[in-house]
Design an enzyme around this catalytic site. Sequence first.
Site, PDB file in Angstrom:
ATOM      1  N   ASP A  53      92.586  95.492 -31.650  1.00 34.01           N
ATOM      2  CA  ASP A  53      93.517  96.372 -30.937  1.00 34.01           C
ATOM      3  C   ASP A  53      94.429  95.620 -29.976  1.00 34.01           C
ATOM      4  O   ASP A  53      94.809  96.131 -28.924  1.00 34.01           O
ATOM      5  CB  ASP A  53      92.764  97.475 -30.174  1.00 34.01           C
ATOM      6  CG  ASP A  53      91.948  98.332 -31.114  1.00 34.01           C
ATOM      7  OD1 ASP A  53      92.439  98.604 -32.230  1.00 34.01           O
ATOM      8  OD2 ASP A  53      90.827  98.721 -30.744  1.00 34.01           O
TER       9      ASP A  53
ATOM     10  N   HIS B  73      95.665 100.168 -37.283  1.00 28.99           N
ATOM     11  CA  HIS B  73      96.903  99.698 -36.693  1.00 28.99           C
ATOM     12  C   HIS B  73      97.757 100.914 -36.406  1.00 28.99           C
ATOM     13  O   HIS B  73      97.801 101.834 -37.208  1.00 28.99           O
ATOM     14  CB  HIS B  73      97.711  98.936 -37.727  1.00 28.99           C
ATOM     15  CG  HIS B  73      97.279  97.533 -37.926  1.00 28.99           C
ATOM     16  ND1 HIS B  73      96.966  96.698 -36.900  1.00 28.99           N
ATOM     17  CD2 HIS B  73      97.156  96.811 -39.049  1.00 28.99           C
ATOM     18  CE1 HIS B  73      96.663  95.510 -37.404  1.00 28.99           C
ATOM     19  NE2 HIS B  73      96.762  95.567 -38.696  1.00 28.99           N
TER      20      HIS B  73
HETATM   21  P1  GDP Z   1      95.945  96.470 -33.581  1.00 30.40           P
HETATM   22  O1  GDP Z   1      94.642  97.036 -33.978  1.00 30.40           O
HETATM   23  O2  GDP Z   1      95.850  95.083 -33.059  1.00 30.40           O
HETATM   24  O3  GDP Z   1      96.996  96.611 -34.612  1.00 30.40           O
HETATM   25  O4  GDP Z   1      96.451  97.317 -32.348  1.00 30.40           O
HETATM   26  P2  GDP Z   1      96.518  98.909 -32.281  1.00 30.40           P
HETATM   27  O5  GDP Z   1      97.723  99.351 -33.011  1.00 30.40           O
HETATM   28  O6  GDP Z   1      95.236  99.534 -32.660  1.00 30.40           O
HETATM   29  O7  GDP Z   1      96.645  99.136 -30.734  1.00 30.40           O
HETATM   30  C1  GDP Z   1      97.711  98.747 -30.044  1.00 30.40           C
HETATM   31  C2  GDP Z   1      98.306  99.941 -29.347  1.00 30.40           C
HETATM   32  O8  GDP Z   1      99.243  99.461 -28.467  1.00 30.40           O
HETATM   33  C3  GDP Z   1      99.066 100.905 -30.248  1.00 30.40           C
HETATM   34  O9  GDP Z   1      98.974 102.192 -29.725  1.00 30.40           O
HETATM   35  C4  GDP Z   1     100.502 100.379 -30.190  1.00 30.40           C
HETATM   36  O10 GDP Z   1     101.495 101.365 -30.438  1.00 30.40           O
HETATM   37  C5  GDP Z   1     100.546  99.942 -28.785  1.00 30.40           C
HETATM   38  N1  GDP Z   1     101.445  98.850 -28.466  1.00 30.40           N
HETATM   39  C6  GDP Z   1     101.693  97.698 -29.135  1.00 30.40           C
HETATM   40  N2  GDP Z   1     102.543  96.925 -28.438  1.00 30.40           N
HETATM   41  C7  GDP Z   1     102.832  97.612 -27.300  1.00 30.40           C
HETATM   42  C8  GDP Z   1     103.649  97.344 -26.162  1.00 30.40           C
HETATM   43  O11 GDP Z   1     104.278  96.300 -26.018  1.00 30.40           O
HETATM   44  N3  GDP Z   1     103.686  98.299 -25.183  1.00 30.40           N
HETATM   45  C9  GDP Z   1     102.998  99.465 -25.290  1.00 30.40           C
HETATM   46  N4  GDP Z   1     103.100 100.341 -24.291  1.00 30.40           N
HETATM   47  N5  GDP Z   1     102.210  99.729 -26.327  1.00 30.40           N
HETATM   48  C10 GDP Z   1     102.134  98.822 -27.314  1.00 30.40           C
HETATM   49 MG    MG Z   2      93.589  98.744 -33.814  1.00 28.43          MG
END
Ligand code: GDP
Ligand code: MG
Length: 424
Positions: free
Chosen positions: A12, A40
């Site tokens: 995440d 994701h």
């Molecule tokens: P992953 O599992 O690594 O792909 O990450 P996730 O998608 O599960 O979690 C990351 C969360 O952070 C998601 O809700 C994204 O939309 C959000 N996100 C990613 N980059 C940013 C950012 O720069 N700012 C904010 N506020 N949210 C972000």
């Molecule tokens: Mg995730």
Amino acid sequence: MVRAIVGANWGDEGKGKITDLLATSSDVIIRFQGGANAGHTIINEYGKLSLHLMPSGICSPNTVNIIGNGVALDINKFVDELNSIKEKGVPDPQVMVSERAQIVMPYHVLFDEYEEERLGDKKFGSTKSGIAPFYSDKYAKIGFQVCELYDDEYLKEKIKNVCEVKNLILEHIYNKPLIDTDELFNTLVEYRELIRPYVADTTTYVRQAIKDGKKVLLEGQLGSLRDPDAGIYPMTTSSSTLAGYGTVGAGIPPYEINEIIAVTKSYSSCVGTGAFVSEIFGEEAHQMRENGGDAGEYGATTGRPRRMGWFDCVATRYGCACQGATQAVLTALDCLSYLDEIKVCVGYEIDGEVTRDFPVTPKLEKAKPVLKTFKGWKTDIRGIREFDKLPVETQEYIKFIEKEIEVPIKMVTNGPKREEIILR
Ligand code: GDP
Ligand code: MG
């Protein structure tokens, strides 16, 4: 050219968005490990998509998306996810599934549940997607590869042999209903028709793509600290989360991986049990959770509130090293804008001694964080597109982390949307 995007921490970290961004300059995107047990979130012109099994290039019209042989393939979830992507208006998503990928069986999901039930308060906090029973069976050589679905006699015989032992366990250990082998056969026949249009020899395809000079992107799930070898065993996942495993789980020659991009978030979050040294609690954690991510830090697959903590330099430096990171991405900086003071974990105190080296699990359980405090920037940083335009406090925070993790931070993100990114 092969690039890998992987997590430096517990998952995440915001990999989905970076993958989605780099997908636009990739010809082939491959999932090489894990299953539908993590998720994701990507936000683009089709809206907000929660991807669990599909590679993040699924929205790019010119990208071939591959479920590699290292993945735990849940065929129902695959079909559901593909349908929901099409419903969002994504035209003609291109997906291929390795004929060597193994299938998550209906009983894997049940065994996952039964085992957590048996463990009671000692449970692992599994997402109950069947991942641990799946990989156990794979390595115990009683798993089912996709290619095995297409021979009736072979399949019937294998089901009979495998279910013999499964039913003994169901009867004597879990006291649960037994597997009906005819019903299982029929389910697998349904599965093979659902998946048939996508099945291919992806390994040969990928090797040829590399020879042809195509741009290949390996998409990791979870992060270094969940790797069964390098991570916080046994609070790990069941397949390797390291870029190096991409060579096995996608069939890529090891020397072909040119770039390894480790993603880490400006604060920490973690799902499930296990030591989490820089964790914060109560109201402080609640605030960070509500300000985190796109809509708060809640699991993309389970909706569970994530555990929250300060950025952990010890864990992240180790996590980047395990990946062999050539560069890092620091995500979600905008989520810290509400804070007067921002803390960073710079060391672990274990039995009265401070270390910068990430320890093995029994020692990790005893570690207390050594924190350094930074002044917050207390201003909305979304919309900024250049590093130099960021508040000086934000710049200092990034530079400090870069020095600590010993990997150049080439991108930072300051919002969940695809364009909310600053290149350095
Ligand atoms: P992953 O599992 O690594 O792909 O990450 P996730 O998608 O599960 O979690 C990351 C969360 O952070 C998601 O809700 C994204 O939309 C959000 N996100 C990613 N980059 C940013 C950012 O720069 N700012 C904010 N506020 N949210 C972000
Ligand atoms: Mg995730």
